[in-house]
Motif scaffolding. Structure first.
Motif, PDB file in Angstrom:
ATOM      1  N   VAL A 130      -3.552   2.607   4.057  1.00 49.99           N
ATOM      2  CA  VAL A 130      -2.963   2.131   2.807  1.00 49.99           C
ATOM      3  C   VAL A 130      -1.508   1.719   3.028  1.00 49.99           C
ATOM      4  O   VAL A 130      -1.046   0.685   2.526  1.00 49.99           O
ATOM      5  N   ALA A 131      -0.756   2.528   3.793  1.00 46.83           N
ATOM      6  CA  ALA A 131       0.643   2.203   4.085  1.00 46.83           C
ATOM      7  C   ALA A 131       0.740   0.889   4.845  1.00 46.83           C
ATOM      8  O   ALA A 131       1.591   0.037   4.544  1.00 46.83           O
ATOM      9  N   CYS A 132      -0.139   0.702   5.826  1.00 48.93           N
ATOM     10  CA  CYS A 132      -0.141  -0.527   6.619  1.00 48.93           C
ATOM     11  C   CYS A 132      -0.507  -1.729   5.756  1.00 48.93           C
ATOM     12  O   CYS A 132       0.139  -2.785   5.829  1.00 48.93           O
ATOM     13  N   LEU A 133      -1.521  -1.571   4.909  1.00 44.96           N
ATOM     14  CA  LEU A 133      -1.926  -2.670   4.023  1.00 44.96           C
ATOM     15  C   LEU A 133      -0.795  -3.028   3.064  1.00 44.96           C
ATOM     16  O   LEU A 133      -0.502  -4.217   2.850  1.00 44.96           O
ATOM     17  N   GLY A 134      -0.146  -2.010   2.504  1.00 42.93           N
ATOM     18  CA  GLY A 134       0.967  -2.267   1.594  1.00 42.93           C
ATOM     19  C   GLY A 134       2.079  -3.036   2.276  1.00 42.93           C
ATOM     20  O   GLY A 134       2.649  -3.979   1.715  1.00 42.93           O
ATOM     21  N   SER A 135       2.378  -2.658   3.510  1.00 43.87           N
ATOM     22  CA  SER A 135       3.416  -3.347   4.272  1.00 43.87           C
ATOM     23  C   SER A 135       3.034  -4.806   4.493  1.00 43.87           C
ATOM     24  O   SER A 135       3.858  -5.711   4.315  1.00 43.87           O
ATOM     25  N   GLY A 136       1.777  -5.057   4.864  1.00 44.47           N
ATOM     26  CA  GLY A 136       1.330  -6.420   5.115  1.00 44.47           C
ATOM     27  C   GLY A 136       1.368  -7.286   3.860  1.00 44.47           C
ATOM     28  O   GLY A 136       1.763  -8.455   3.908  1.00 44.47           O
ATOM     29  N   LEU A 137       0.962  -6.712   2.714  1.00 48.78           N
ATOM     30  CA  LEU A 137       0.980  -7.467   1.466  1.00 48.78           C
ATOM     31  C   LEU A 137       2.407  -7.825   1.057  1.00 48.78           C
ATOM     32  O   LEU A 137       2.670  -8.926   0.557  1.00 48.78           O
ATOM     33  N   ILE A 138       3.328  -6.894   1.275  1.00 45.24           N
ATOM     34  CA  ILE A 138       4.729  -7.159   0.953  1.00 45.24           C
ATOM     35  C   ILE A 138       5.270  -8.283   1.842  1.00 45.24           C
ATOM     36  O   ILE A 138       5.970  -9.190   1.377  1.00 45.24           O
ATOM     37  N   GLU A 139       4.932  -8.223   3.129  1.00 41.28           N
ATOM     38  CA  GLU A 139       5.389  -9.268   4.055  1.00 41.28           C
ATOM     39  C   GLU A 139       4.808 -10.631   3.671  1.00 41.28           C
ATOM     40  O   GLU A 139       5.511 -11.649   3.690  1.00 41.28           O
ATOM     41  N   LEU A 140       3.510 -10.642   3.320  1.00 43.80           N
ATOM     42  CA  LEU A 140       2.866 -11.909   2.966  1.00 43.80           C
ATOM     43  C   LEU A 140       3.441 -12.469   1.667  1.00 43.80           C
ATOM     44  O   LEU A 140       3.791 -13.651   1.583  1.00 43.80           O
ATOM     45  N   ALA A 141       3.560 -11.605   0.649  1.00 45.54           N
ATOM     46  CA  ALA A 141       4.055 -12.061  -0.649  1.00 45.54           C
ATOM     47  C   ALA A 141       5.516 -12.494  -0.575  1.00 45.54           C
ATOM     48  O   ALA A 141       5.933 -13.424  -1.273  1.00 45.54           O
ATOM     49  N   GLY A 142       6.269 -11.826   0.276  1.00 47.85           N
ATOM     50  CA  GLY A 142       7.692 -12.123   0.353  1.00 47.85           C
ATOM     51  C   GLY A 142       8.064 -13.201   1.347  1.00 47.85           C
ATOM     52  O   GLY A 142       9.249 -13.506   1.505  1.00 47.85           O
ATOM     53  N   SER A 143       7.071 -13.792   2.002  1.00 55.74           N
ATOM     54  CA  SER A 143       7.384 -14.753   3.065  1.00 55.74           C
ATOM     55  C   SER A 143       8.086 -15.996   2.550  1.00 55.74           C
ATOM     56  O   SER A 143       8.784 -16.662   3.298  1.00 55.74           O
ATOM     57  N   TRP A 144       7.918 -16.299   1.238  1.00 49.74           N
ATOM     58  CA  TRP A 144       8.593 -17.471   0.680  1.00 49.74           C
ATOM     59  C   TRP A 144       9.882 -17.101  -0.060  1.00 49.74           C
ATOM     60  O   TRP A 144      10.574 -17.977  -0.543  1.00 49.74           O
ATOM     61  N   GLY A 145      10.182 -15.811  -0.142  1.00 51.61           N
ATOM     62  CA  GLY A 145      11.412 -15.413  -0.832  1.00 51.61           C
ATOM     63  C   GLY A 145      12.289 -14.512   0.004  1.00 51.61           C
ATOM     64  O   GLY A 145      13.198 -13.847  -0.515  1.00 51.61           O
ATOM     65  N   ALA A 256     -12.567   3.236   2.969  1.00 51.95           N
ATOM     66  CA  ALA A 256     -11.511   4.190   3.319  1.00 51.95           C
ATOM     67  C   ALA A 256     -10.210   3.849   2.604  1.00 51.95           C
ATOM     68  O   ALA A 256      -9.480   4.737   2.148  1.00 51.95           O
ATOM     69  N   LEU A 257      -9.906   2.553   2.497  1.00 54.03           N
ATOM     70  CA  LEU A 257      -8.698   2.127   1.785  1.00 54.03           C
ATOM     71  C   LEU A 257      -8.780   2.506   0.309  1.00 54.03           C
ATOM     72  O   LEU A 257      -7.805   2.975  -0.280  1.00 54.03           O
ATOM     73  N   TRP A 258      -9.943   2.310  -0.289  1.00 49.09           N
ATOM     74  CA  TRP A 258     -10.097   2.602  -1.709  1.00 49.09           C
ATOM     75  C   TRP A 258      -9.966   4.104  -1.981  1.00 49.09           C
ATOM     76  O   TRP A 258      -9.351   4.510  -2.987  1.00 49.09           O
ATOM     77  N   GLN A 259     -10.519   4.926  -1.104  1.00 51.61           N
ATOM     78  CA  GLN A 259     -10.460   6.379  -1.298  1.00 51.61           C
ATOM     79  C   GLN A 259      -9.021   6.902  -1.290  1.00 51.61           C
ATOM     80  O   GLN A 259      -8.710   7.889  -1.953  1.00 51.61           O
ATOM     81  N   ALA A 260      -8.160   6.227  -0.538  1.00 49.03           N
ATOM     82  CA  ALA A 260      -6.779   6.710  -0.400  1.00 49.03           C
ATOM     83  C   ALA A 260      -5.790   5.877  -1.199  1.00 49.03           C
ATOM     84  O   ALA A 260      -4.587   5.914  -0.929  1.00 49.03           O
ATOM     85  N   LYS A 261      -6.266   5.165  -2.222  1.00 47.87           N
ATOM     86  CA  LYS A 261      -5.389   4.250  -2.965  1.00 47.87           C
ATOM     87  C   LYS A 261      -4.203   4.969  -3.603  1.00 47.87           C
ATOM     88  O   LYS A 261      -3.141   4.378  -3.834  1.00 47.87           O
ATOM     89  N   GLY A 262      -4.361   6.267  -3.916  1.00 43.49           N
ATOM     90  CA  GLY A 262      -3.270   7.014  -4.524  1.00 43.49           C
ATOM     91  C   GLY A 262      -2.052   7.147  -3.624  1.00 43.49           C
ATOM     92  O   GLY A 262      -0.933   7.387  -4.106  1.00 43.49           O
ATOM     93  N   VAL A 263      -2.255   6.974  -2.320  1.00 40.66           N
ATOM     94  CA  VAL A 263      -1.147   7.071  -1.362  1.00 40.66           C
ATOM     95  C   VAL A 263      -0.111   5.991  -1.639  1.00 40.66           C
ATOM     96  O   VAL A 263       1.085   6.192  -1.412  1.00 40.66           O
ATOM     97  N   LEU A 264      -0.562   4.848  -2.156  1.00 46.18           N
ATOM     98  CA  LEU A 264       0.356   3.732  -2.398  1.00 46.18           C
ATOM     99  C   LEU A 264       1.485   4.142  -3.333  1.00 46.18           C
ATOM    100  O   LEU A 264       2.642   3.760  -3.139  1.00 46.18           O
TER     101      LEU A 264
END
Length: 534
Positions: A130-145, A256-264
């Protein structure tokens, strides 16, 4: 007479030197991942070799192949044969941050609630995904800003936070290990310092071929480890090392990602800043490449960086990828395009085939830790060199929370070694007076440990604006800290059987929130006084 137009080539001889440098960097980090997940997180081999390593392979292949292709296309457009691909690999700082600040706390909390070691390992792994996915989404979303974010946040606030983690969880830990095994650790460290700081080139006698410093350090470390008896032949250990050799097909891990979504939410104070730092750090490395003569489009480079991290998380890896620092070094070495795709290919094959276990057996981490120690030193040095001299106090203040968090980790490890942190002898607030009796205010370390990255960034930013006498902006940062502390994302902590963890909730961190709010009032008052100055 027609002039030939320079065109890029997929591989040149100098790419071999670049490959050894980049591949060794990635290899050592893979060895560290295997070592820490086995020894600290107690992950079973099936989890490491069957899920984590195959997904690392995919993420490295995606990134290295893309940046190689991009360099080739850029070279064709610019009619250049001297273009160097962006270096890419596993993010060192995120590796240590997610293991020690996310996955280990989740494991300890699961154990304190009665989970078996296997279930605790599964919970820690899911949290890492979940931590890794969150990091990747932030990098992808922020790539234009990313450029706007970079302008809003002082450089000292960004770099000092990385420096705090690099100094403690990377550098000091491996520095202690170097002196715990001096016969093995000190000579490779000397080779790394001579090569990367002293500019010394080690050549093969009778030839003009140079041996990359990283490769020489690892070879010497291996020879010393086996020669001094730190590593000894063990047939049972060798059988365990070759047992995982197989072909491992990557699999999606959506469940596995869905089960640990609360970690986000629970570890948002770690995930968000790490994602932002990876984003801005990659942006700075693209700028570094442009300064060296290779100009790449910013948005797609950052987006693919985020995509590589997302691929890693979806298929089972807890470890983000990033565009590496050091492009000018690879370019000066003569590396072009081939060193990048070759790194992705070789690292991918190692991870997909399970042969990493064999390397772990023959290449002890002590033989390569000098490279990671060097990386930590470079990160800390950069935090001072890349910021104005006037902002040096802000960098120092930004490093302090990292030192405090590392101290808290050591203190809790010492308590566990002493037999505490079990259901029979749980951690409680009664420990604090005993620490304070020795003039050790451990409660302050526990507070700084929670929301470590936010703490570093905010304290450094406040200090930067105080140094610049822009007290209103410093006050705004203090209000941000107050808001984060109030909802529990900063400083507030709760006791578990064997750990202290982030305590979320409305008003959870009210002592720190009120303190930051009062600090903000003081800073705004200073701004008012400044307006009355002649």
């Amino acid at each position: 007479m027609l002039l030939s137009i320079p065109t890029p080539r997929w591989f040149v001889r100098q790419d071999l030197d670049g490959f050894f440098g980049l591949a060794l960097d990635n290899l050592i980090q893979i060895l560290v991942i295997v070592s820490l997940t086995q020894n600290v997180l107690k992950f079973p081999s099936s989890l490491i070799y069957g899920r984590i390593l195959p997904s690392i392979a995919l993420s490295l292949i995606v990134g290295n192949f893309y940046y190689s292709w991009l360099a080739y296309q850029q070279g064709k457009r610019e009619r250049r044969a001297d273009i160097t691909a962006l270096p890419y690999g596993i993010n060192t700082v995120s590796l240590f941050a997610y293991i020690f600040l996310v996955m280990l706390p989740v494991r300890l909390e699961a154990l304190s609630q009665g989970a078996t070691s296997e279930l605790a390992a599964e919970a820690a792994w899911q949290a890492g995904l979940v931590a890794c996915l969150g990091s990747g989404l932030i990098e992808l979303a922020g790539s234009w800003g990313a450029e706007r974010l970079r302008k809003l946040t002082p450089r000292a606030a960004l770099l000092s936070t990385l420096a705090g983690i690099a100094l403690t969880f990377i550098s000091i830990g491996f520095f202690l290990r170097t002196y715990a095994n001096p016969l093995v650790g000190i000579v490779p460290l000397g080779v790394i310092l001579l090569t990367y700081f002293g500019g010394v080139k080690f050549t093969i006698p009778g030839t003009q071929w140079t041996i990359p410093g990283g490769l020489l350090a690892v070879l010497l470390g291996m020879a010393l480890a086996w020669g001094t008896g730190l590593n000894q032949w063990n047939s049972e250990g060798f059988q365990q090392a070759i047992a995982p050799i197989n072909f491992y097909q990557p699999h999606l891990n959506i469940g596995a990602l869905w089960q640990a979504k609360g970690v986000l939410l629970s570890y948002f104070s770690v995930i968000l800043p790490m994602g932002l730092f990876n984003l801005v750090g990659s942006l700075q490395n693209i700028e570094s490449a442009e300064a060296a003569g290779d100009s790449y489009p910013t948005a797609p480079c950052l987006a693919v960086n985020g995509i590589g991290t997302i691929v890693a998380a979806l298929f089972g890896s807890c470890f983000p990828t990033t565009i590496y620092i050091g492009h000018p070094g690879w370019k000066e070495m003569g590396a072009k395009i081939g060193y990048s795709w070759l790194n992705g290919l070789v690292m991918g094959l190692l991870c997909l085939s399970g042969t990493v276990g064999l390397l772990v057996y023959f290449v002890p981490i002590d033989s390569g830790m000098a490279i990671l120690l060097w990386i930590g030193i470079v990160i800390v040095t950069q935090s001072f060199n890349a910021t104005p001299v006037k902002h040096a106090p802000a960098v120092v203040i930004g490093i302090l929370p990292g030192i405090a968090a590392w101290g808290a980790l050591l203190a809790k490890n010492a308590l566990r070694v002493a037999g505490l942190g079990t259901p029979e002898k749980p951690f409680t607030a009664d420990l604090i007076p005993a620490f304070q009796g020795t003039d050790t205010y451990i409660s302050g370390a526990f507070a700084l440990e929670q929301g470590l990255i936010f703490s570093s960034m905010i304290l450094a930013a406040i200090t930067v604006y105080i140094l610049e006498r822009d007290f209103a902006k410093a006050g705004i940062w203090a209000l941000v800290a107050a808001a984060l502390a109030w909802v529990g994302l900063l400083h507030s902590y709760a006791w578990t059987v064997g750990d202290t963890i982030l305590k979320l909730g409305w008003g959870a961190g009210y002592p720190w929130a009120i303190s930051y709010a009062l600090l903000a009032l003081l800073l705004f008052y200073a701004q008012w006084l400044k307006g009355k100055e002649p």
